[in-house]
Design a protein around this motif. Structure first.
Motif, short mmCIF file in Angstrom:
data_model
loop_
_atom_site.label_atom_id
_atom_site.label_comp_id
_atom_site.label_asym_id
_atom_site.label_seq_id
_atom_site.Cartn_x
_atom_site.Cartn_y
_atom_site.Cartn_z
N ALA A 1 0.81 -1.22 0.00
CA ALA A 1 0.00 0.00 0.00
C ALA A 1 0.85 1.27 0.00
O ALA A 1 0.45 2.29 -0.54
N THR A 2 2.04 1.20 0.60
CA THR A 2 2.90 2.38 0.67
C THR A 2 3.92 2.27 -0.46
O THR A 2 4.99 1.70 -0.30
N LYS B 1 6.72 3.05 -3.28
CA LYS B 1 8.00 3.76 -3.28
C LYS B 1 7.86 5.13 -3.92
O LYS B 1 8.42 6.11 -3.43
N LEU C 1 5.36 7.14 -3.90
CA LEU C 1 4.72 8.05 -2.95
C LEU C 1 5.70 8.43 -1.84
O LEU C 1 5.75 9.59 -1.42
N ARG C 2 6.48 7.48 -1.38
CA ARG C 2 7.50 7.78 -0.36
C ARG C 2 8.55 8.73 -0.93
O ARG C 2 8.99 9.66 -0.25
N ALA D 1 7.18 12.22 -0.96
CA ALA D 1 7.13 12.77 0.40
C ALA D 1 8.51 13.25 0.84
O ALA D 1 8.62 14.27 1.52
N ASP E 1 -5.08 12.87 -1.85
CA ASP E 1 -5.77 11.67 -1.38
C ASP E 1 -7.19 11.91 -0.90
O ASP E 1 -7.90 10.97 -0.56
#
Length: 108
Positions: free
Chosen positions: A24-25, A27, A29-30, A33, A65
């Motif tokens: 779900a998390t 890479k 998106l990380r 961030a 989101d």
């Protein structure tokens, strides 16, 4: 990362869709961030090298989101991809505000 996308003015949108992911998390998106400075690249390859081209956008990415934030980007993506009309992506959406465009074409 290969992605589907839609463009509205100087903003490029892509969404996390239903295709299998590693979790779900993601890479990407990380990475955003940690550092929102990104580049997106679209290209056209063909055996006829006279038809090759690419376009690049450098800018800042933001993760959207919220339902209201994602509504217009998801509508634009659904206009472009019939698969998204049948199964809208759950998101989130990455919005890249392009500050610099560049490109190349083999033959004009």
């Amino acid at each position: 990362v290969a992605m589907t996308f839609a463009v509205a003015g100087d903003v490029v949108y892509t969404a996390v869709d239903q295709k299998p992911k590693s979790g779900a998390t993601l890479k990407r998106l990380r990475n955003v961030a940690e550092n929102p400075r990104v580049s997106v690249l679209a290209d056209e390859y063909d055996d006829d090298w006279d038809t090759l081209w690419w376009a690049r956008g450098d800018g800042r990415a933001e993760v959207l989101d919220g339902r209201e934030q994602m509504a217009e980007p998801l509508r634009l993506l659904a206009e472009r991809y019939w698969q998204y009309r049948e199964a809208p992506p759950p998101g989130p959406v990455l919005a890249v505000t392009v500050e610099r465009w560049s490109g190349w074409v083999a033959r004009s």
